[in-house]
Design an enzyme around this catalytic site. Structure first.
Site, PDB file in Angstrom:
ATOM      1  N   TYR A   1       8.214  -8.655  -3.658  1.00 26.93           N
ATOM      2  CA  TYR A   1       7.910  -7.381  -2.994  1.00 26.93           C
ATOM      3  C   TYR A   1       6.401  -7.138  -2.983  1.00 26.93           C
ATOM      4  O   TYR A   1       5.789  -6.990  -1.928  1.00 26.93           O
ATOM      5  CB  TYR A   1       8.623  -6.213  -3.713  1.00 26.93           C
TER       6      TYR A   1
ATOM      7  N   LYS B   1       3.555  -7.310   0.095  1.00 34.15           N
ATOM      8  CA  LYS B   1       2.793  -6.089   0.416  1.00 34.15           C
ATOM      9  C   LYS B   1       1.300  -6.394   0.321  1.00 34.15           C
ATOM     10  O   LYS B   1       0.495  -5.938   1.142  1.00 34.15           O
ATOM     11  CB  LYS B   1       3.156  -4.945  -0.545  1.00 34.15           C
TER      12      LYS B   1
ATOM     13  N   THR C   1       1.054   0.008  -1.962  1.00 40.66           N
ATOM     14  CA  THR C   1       1.565   0.371  -3.287  1.00 40.66           C
ATOM     15  C   THR C   1       0.633  -0.075  -4.411  1.00 40.66           C
ATOM     16  O   THR C   1      -0.086  -1.068  -4.262  1.00 40.66           O
ATOM     17  CB  THR C   1       2.954  -0.289  -3.471  1.00 40.66           C
ATOM     18  N   ASP C   2       0.706   0.629  -5.538  1.00 37.62           N
ATOM     19  CA  ASP C   2      -0.071   0.221  -6.722  1.00 37.62           C
ATOM     20  C   ASP C   2       0.399  -1.140  -7.247  1.00 37.62           C
ATOM     21  O   ASP C   2      -0.327  -1.800  -7.996  1.00 37.62           O
ATOM     22  CB  ASP C   2       0.001   1.283  -7.834  1.00 37.62           C
ATOM     23  N   GLU C   3       1.614  -1.543  -6.855  1.00 41.89           N
ATOM     24  CA  GLU C   3       2.156  -2.801  -7.392  1.00 41.89           C
ATOM     25  C   GLU C   3       1.342  -4.018  -6.958  1.00 41.89           C
ATOM     26  O   GLU C   3       1.443  -5.085  -7.570  1.00 41.89           O
ATOM     27  CB  GLU C   3       3.626  -2.971  -6.995  1.00 41.89           C
TER      28      GLU C   3
HETATM   29  N1  LIG Z   1       8.846   4.325  -3.147  1.00 39.52           N
HETATM   30  C1  LIG Z   1       7.714   4.227  -3.798  1.00 39.52           C
HETATM   31  O1  LIG Z   1       7.644   4.580  -4.975  1.00 39.52           O
HETATM   32  C2  LIG Z   1       6.470   3.709  -3.106  1.00 39.52           C
HETATM   33  C3  LIG Z   1       5.244   3.822  -3.774  1.00 39.52           C
HETATM   34  C4  LIG Z   1       4.078   3.402  -3.110  1.00 39.52           C
HETATM   35  C5  LIG Z   1       4.164   2.883  -1.835  1.00 39.52           C
HETATM   36  N2  LIG Z   1       5.370   2.761  -1.225  1.00 39.52           N
HETATM   37  C6  LIG Z   1       5.392   2.213   0.138  1.00 39.52           C
HETATM   38  O2  LIG Z   1       5.771   3.270   0.992  1.00 39.52           O
HETATM   39  C7  LIG Z   1       6.520   2.765   2.096  1.00 39.52           C
HETATM   40  C8  LIG Z   1       7.830   3.502   2.228  1.00 39.52           C
HETATM   41  O3  LIG Z   1       8.578   3.361   1.032  1.00 39.52           O
HETATM   42  P1  LIG Z   1       9.967   4.111   0.808  1.00 39.52           P
HETATM   43  O4  LIG Z   1      10.165   4.227  -0.644  1.00 39.52           O
HETATM   44  O5  LIG Z   1      10.026   5.292   1.681  1.00 39.52           O
HETATM   45  O6  LIG Z   1      10.981   3.000   1.353  1.00 39.52           O
HETATM   46  P2  LIG Z   1      12.445   3.098   1.944  1.00 39.52           P
HETATM   47  O7  LIG Z   1      13.082   1.809   1.547  1.00 39.52           O
HETATM   48  O8  LIG Z   1      13.110   4.377   1.594  1.00 39.52           O
HETATM   49  O9  LIG Z   1      12.215   3.131   3.531  1.00 39.52           O
HETATM   50  C9  LIG Z   1      11.753   2.028   4.260  1.00 39.52           C
HETATM   51  C10 LIG Z   1      12.027   2.314   5.719  1.00 39.52           C
HETATM   52  O10 LIG Z   1      11.531   1.222   6.496  1.00 39.52           O
HETATM   53  C11 LIG Z   1      12.529   0.853   7.454  1.00 39.52           C
HETATM   54  N3  LIG Z   1      12.353  -0.583   7.756  1.00 39.52           N
HETATM   55  C12 LIG Z   1      12.523  -1.637   6.936  1.00 39.52           C
HETATM   56  N4  LIG Z   1      12.234  -2.780   7.581  1.00 39.52           N
HETATM   57  C13 LIG Z   1      11.857  -2.428   8.833  1.00 39.52           C
HETATM   58  C14 LIG Z   1      11.421  -3.160   9.954  1.00 39.52           C
HETATM   59  N5  LIG Z   1      11.328  -4.490   9.935  1.00 39.52           N
HETATM   60  N6  LIG Z   1      11.096  -2.472  11.081  1.00 39.52           N
HETATM   61  C15 LIG Z   1      11.198  -1.118  11.126  1.00 39.52           C
HETATM   62  N7  LIG Z   1      11.621  -0.383  10.090  1.00 39.52           N
HETATM   63  C16 LIG Z   1      11.937  -1.032   8.958  1.00 39.52           C
HETATM   64  C17 LIG Z   1      13.849   1.151   6.769  1.00 39.52           C
HETATM   65  O11 LIG Z   1      14.923   1.277   7.704  1.00 39.52           O
HETATM   66  C18 LIG Z   1      13.519   2.459   6.054  1.00 39.52           C
HETATM   67  O12 LIG Z   1      13.705   3.557   6.915  1.00 39.52           O
HETATM   68  C19 LIG Z   1       6.669   1.264   1.860  1.00 39.52           C
HETATM   69  O13 LIG Z   1       5.705   0.590   2.613  1.00 39.52           O
HETATM   70  C20 LIG Z   1       6.389   1.101   0.372  1.00 39.52           C
HETATM   71  O14 LIG Z   1       5.857  -0.161   0.078  1.00 39.52           O
HETATM   72  C21 LIG Z   1       6.529   3.158  -1.838  1.00 39.52           C
END
Ligand SMILES: NC(=O)c1ccc[n+]([C@@H]2O[C@H](COP(=O)([O-])OP(=O)(O)OC[C@H]3O[C@@H](n4cnc5c(N)ncnc54)[C@H](O)[C@@H]3O)[C@@H](O)[C@H]2O)c1
Length: 327
Positions: free
Chosen positions: A140, A144, A116-118
Site C-alpha cells: 500500500y 502510494k 499518506t504519512d505511511e
Molecule cells: N484513511 C486514512 O487514514 C488515510 C490517511 C491519509 C491518507 N489517506 C489517503 O486518502 C485517500 C482516501 O482514503 P479513504 O480512507 O477515504 O479510502 P476509501 O478506501 O474509503 O476510499 C477510496 C475511494 O477510491 C475509490 N477508488 C478506488 N480505486 C479507484 C479507481 N481505480 N478509480 C476510481 N476510484 C477508485 C473507491 O471506490 C473509494 O470510493 C487515499 O488516497 C488514501 O491513501 C487515507
C-alpha cells in the site's frame, strides 16, 4: 471552484465533498465504486457522479468536462488487503495517477494528490517533516510513494501545478468497517471480539476527517505548486488505548479484547510535523477524545449506513482475516 474529486464516494473523499459543497464549490466525483466506494456516501448531495476508474482515460475525460482543478483521493487503502492482493494497488496508484496527471497536463489544471504519512515508514521518536526520506513498508504505502514521486516529476518536468498533501490516520463518519476505529466500534456494539494486532502498542497520529479535509482545501487554495504538505492530527495514541476508549464510550466489556497475530511488517509509530501547512493558516480543530466520541455517536445513529455492509461481503472478508465469524 469547479472540482473533480476522484475517489469522492469513499470515506475521506465524501467528507471532503460535503465540506466543499458547503463552501460553494461545484463538484464532479469520479469513482470506480469498489467495495469501499458507496453511492450512499453521497446521498442527498448535489454532485455529478461519474462511475469509472481513474486509470480509464475516457472516464477521466468525461468527468473532467467543465472542471478547473483535480483532487485525487482514489486509492486502494487497506494495508491488510495490499498484503493479500497487491495488484489493484499497483493499477490504481501507478496507472491511475499517471492517467490523471496526463489529463491535468493536457488541460493545464491544478492538481492535488492526497497521500499518506505511511510513505515515510515508521519513526521511533520525533516527527516526519516533508524532507524526510520515503521508506514505505507495505505494498500500500510503496505504491502510494510511487504515485507521489510521479506527481512530483510532472511538476518538475512539465511545470504542472501539482501539489501533494500527506495526512496521518483519519477517523470519523463514513469509514468502512475494516479500519481500526469503525471495526472496534461496531464489534463492541455487537459484543463481538475486538481483535488487537500484536501487543497493541502501534502508535498512530489521529486526525478527525474534517480537519484533514480542511487541510487539503488549504493546500488546494494556497499551497505552492511542486510542494508537499504534511497534515497531521493533534494527538497520538497506541491502538490499545484507542480500543480501551471505544470500550468505555460504547459500554462494552474489557473481556472482548483478543490479541491476534501481528500484521507482517507492521509499522510501530507514525507521526507528522505539520508546521508547513500551519504556515498557510491551517490548524486542527478536533482533539482525539472529542472526535472519537462524536464518531461512536455517528455509528450508533447511522445503523442504516453500516448494516448492509456488515451483513454483506464484509462478513467473508472478516472471517478470512480474523479466522472467526462476526456475530
Ligand atoms: N484513511 C486514512 O487514514 C488515510 C490517511 C491519509 C491518507 N489517506 C489517503 O486518502 C485517500 C482516501 O482514503 P479513504 O480512507 O477515504 O479510502 P476509501 O478506501 O474509503 O476510499 C477510496 C475511494 O477510491 C475509490 N477508488 C478506488 N480505486 C479507484 C479507481 N481505480 N478509480 C476510481 N476510484 C477508485 C473507491 O471506490 C473509494 O470510493 C487515499 O488516497 C488514501 O491513501 C487515507
Amino acid at each position: 471552484m469547479r472540482l473533480l474529486v476522484c475517489g469522492g464516494a469513499g470515506f475521506i473523499g465524501s467528507n471532503f465533498v460535503r465540506l466543499r459543497l458547503a463552501g460553494g464549490d461545484e463538484i464532479t466525483v469520479l469513482d470506480k465504486l469498489t467495495y469501499a466506494g458507496r453511492r450512499e456516501n453521497l446521498e442527498d448531495l448535489d454532485v455529478r457522479l461519474v462511475v469509472g476508474g481513474i486509470e480509464d482515460p475516457g472516464a477521466v475525460a468525461d468527468a473532467l468536462e467543465g472542471c478547473d482543478a483535480i483532487v485525487n483521493f482514489a486509492a486502494e487503502t487497506h494495508v491488510d488487503r495490499s498484503i493479500a492482493e497487491p495488484d489493484a494497488f499497483v493499477t490504481t496508484h501507478a496507472l491511475g495517477t499517471y492517467t490523471l496527471l496526463e489529463a491535468a497536463r493536457e488541460r493545464s489544471l491544478r492538481y492535488v494528490q492526497v497521500s499518506t504519512d505511511e510513505v515515510y515508514g515508521s519513526i521511533e521518536t520525533g516527527s516526519f517533516t516533508e524532507e524526510s526520506p520515503l521508506q514505505p513498508s507495505s505494498p500500500y504505502s510503496a505504491t502510494k510513494a510511487g504515485a507521489d514521486l510521479l506527481v512530483a516529476s510532472y511538476h518538475h518536468t512539465f511545470g504542472l501545478e501539482a501539489l501533494i498533501c500527506r495526512g496521518s490516520n483519519n477517523y470519523g463518519p463514513y469509514q468502512y468497517p475494516e479500519k481500526l476505529i469503525p471495526l472496534m466500534v461496531l464489534n463492541a456494539m455487537h459484543g463481538d471480539k475486538l481483535p488487537v494486532y500484536g501487543d497493541g502498542m502501534q502508535v498512530r497520529n489521529w486526525i478527525y476527517v474534517e480537519d484533514f479535509g480542511r487541510g487539503i482545501g488549504t493546500v488546494l487554495e494556497r499551497g505552492e505548486p511542486g510542494e508537499v504538505y504534511n497534515v497531521g492530527g493533534p494527538d497520538e495514541a497506541p491502538n490499545l488505548e484507542v480500543v480501551t476508549k471505544i470500550i468505555e464510550y460504547t459500554g462494552a466489556d474489557d473481556s472482548l479484547i483478543e490479541y491476534v497475530t501481528d500484521r507482517p511488517g507492521h509499522d510501530r509509530r507514525y507521526s507528522l510535523g505539520s508546521e508547513k501547512v500551519r504556515a498557510l493558516g491551517w490548524e486542527a480543530q478536533v482533539r482525539f477524545s472529542a472526535g472519537l466520541e462524536r464518531t461512536v455517536d455517528w455509528y450508533r445513529e447511522n445503523r442504516a449506513w453500516w448494516e448492509p455492509i456488515r451483513s454483506g461481503d464484509y462478513r467473508a472478508y472478516y472471517e478470512r482475516q480474523y479466522g472467526r465469524a462476526l456475530g
